[in-house]
Design an enzyme around this catalytic site. Sequence first.
Site, mmCIF file in Angstrom:
data_model
loop_
_atom_site.group_PDB
_atom_site.id
_atom_site.type_symbol
_atom_site.label_atom_id
_atom_site.label_comp_id
_atom_site.label_asym_id
_atom_site.label_seq_id
_atom_site.Cartn_x
_atom_site.Cartn_y
_atom_site.Cartn_z
ATOM 1 N N ARG A 12 0.860 -1.175 0.000
ATOM 2 C CA ARG A 12 0.000 0.000 0.000
ATOM 3 C C ARG A 12 0.904 1.236 0.000
ATOM 4 O O ARG A 12 1.974 1.233 0.606
ATOM 5 C CB ARG A 12 -0.892 0.029 1.251
ATOM 6 C CG ARG A 12 -2.135 -0.845 1.136
ATOM 7 C CD ARG A 12 -3.124 -0.260 0.152
ATOM 8 N NE ARG A 12 -4.366 -1.037 0.063
ATOM 9 C CZ ARG A 12 -4.548 -2.056 -0.777
ATOM 10 N NH1 ARG A 12 -3.548 -2.474 -1.541
ATOM 11 N NH2 ARG A 12 -5.715 -2.662 -0.826
ATOM 12 N N GLU A 67 -3.313 7.764 -4.492
ATOM 13 C CA GLU A 67 -3.711 7.276 -5.815
ATOM 14 C C GLU A 67 -5.012 7.934 -6.285
ATOM 15 O O GLU A 67 -5.896 8.199 -5.467
ATOM 16 C CB GLU A 67 -3.913 5.755 -5.751
ATOM 17 C CG GLU A 67 -2.630 4.996 -5.462
ATOM 18 C CD GLU A 67 -2.868 3.515 -5.256
ATOM 19 O OE1 GLU A 67 -3.979 3.031 -5.561
ATOM 20 O OE2 GLU A 67 -1.952 2.852 -4.778
ATOM 21 N N HIS A 123 -1.131 0.502 -9.807
ATOM 22 C CA HIS A 123 -1.824 -0.372 -8.857
ATOM 23 C C HIS A 123 -2.454 -1.542 -9.615
ATOM 24 O O HIS A 123 -3.668 -1.750 -9.610
ATOM 25 C CB HIS A 123 -2.884 0.388 -8.064
ATOM 26 C CG HIS A 123 -3.267 -0.330 -6.800
ATOM 27 N ND1 HIS A 123 -3.696 0.316 -5.678
ATOM 28 C CD2 HIS A 123 -3.307 -1.649 -6.498
ATOM 29 C CE1 HIS A 123 -3.990 -0.570 -4.736
ATOM 30 N NE2 HIS A 123 -3.761 -1.774 -5.211
HETATM 31 C C1 8YV Z 1 -6.811 -4.040 -6.212
HETATM 32 C C2 8YV Z 1 -5.580 -4.560 -4.130
HETATM 33 O O1 8YV Z 1 -6.641 -2.712 -5.958
HETATM 34 O O2 8YV Z 1 -6.524 -6.620 -3.528
HETATM 35 C C3 8YV Z 1 -6.138 -5.507 -3.140
HETATM 36 O O3 8YV Z 1 -6.181 -5.138 -1.957
HETATM 37 O O4 8YV Z 1 -5.042 -3.589 -3.746
HETATM 38 C C4 8YV Z 1 -5.667 -4.801 -5.590
HETATM 39 O O5 8YV Z 1 -5.750 -6.123 -5.892
HETATM 40 C C5 8YV Z 1 -8.167 -4.391 -5.689
HETATM 41 O O6 8YV Z 1 -8.333 -5.748 -5.757
HETATM 42 C C6 8YV Z 1 -9.223 -3.640 -6.500
HETATM 43 O O7 8YV Z 1 -10.512 -4.059 -6.135
#
Ligand code: 8YV
Length: 313
Positions: free
Chosen positions: A231, A260, A278
């Site tokens: 993150r 973001e 991301h």
């Molecule tokens: C995607 C993520 O942003 O799974 C997560 O926590 O950060 C990423 O895989 C997310 O899945 C979007 O819905």
Amino acid sequence: MTHTVLQIGSISDYIDPKLAQTFRLLKWWEQPQPDALLAAEGANITGIATNAPVGVPPALFDRLPALKVISSRGVGLDKIDLARAQARGIQVAGSFGVLNGCVADLAMALLLDTARRVAAADRYVRSGQWAQRRYPLTTRVHGKKLGIVGLGQIGTLIARRAAGFDMEIAYTSRHARIDAPYRYFESVPALARWCDFLVVVVPGGADTRHLISREVLDALGPEGTLVNIARGSVVDEAALTEALVDRRIAGAGLDVYEHEPHVPDALLALDNVVLSPHAGSATRETRTAMDDLVVDNLRAYYEHGKVLTPATA
Ligand code: 8YV
């Protein structure tokens, strides 16, 4: 029985319609008067569908007295108050078990690109510079030292991939894992001092905010490279930018950012950072599996009283 589910934001063109076909779906982000919706429907809403970037607005917890289950697309649940959900007996589900491989693949891609500069080389050839001068030397990956911050399911897959590159692997976590065949460091700075590549894989949230600090970056040093697929909040982005500008670290590969989709101009201007939007889990196969889990977790709760892939608070 028809179950009323509140969808906080659009998740994907694939799963949005499936949610609407499966439940009595209320779309929070389309409401012209959200308060009016809660007044009329708050007592009927037993489920929430959301995703990692959006989570569940804290104020909603008090407005949904009948809420029993939250199903999020993603594994990062830092935008959901898990303690509050647990205190109310609300089950929370994430996309656990289906995205680990893709996120681990992207971590290795970012590591390789920061070292061997594959994307930069592509730009170099396309720009015609190759006809003018030899491409600059880059950095070897095989045989180098990899430090993993957070040896969970994704971190473990990164370690297995790195072993295929003959890398020397070590990690730090809250506790040493007796099942892990890798060297353990008690602290992030100590691991950063030891390794050539530092890959960050811990969950986001208050406990890990700015875990990768200026101190850690200075410990990583001018030959060291940071990769963050966790993150944005886990890295002090201002300190990272300064370290990259001052070449106090060699480079960084980033898939996540503090604000973001905003990426600071100072980072955009640098040639020693690889920037990914991301996209760790963003493959067709994995996103379809994650989307299906959003519905399947809700359906499992309503049919059997338990979600399939629960979060652990
Ligand atoms: C995607 C993520 O942003 O799974 C997560 O926590 O950060 C990423 O895989 C997310 O899945 C979007 O819905």
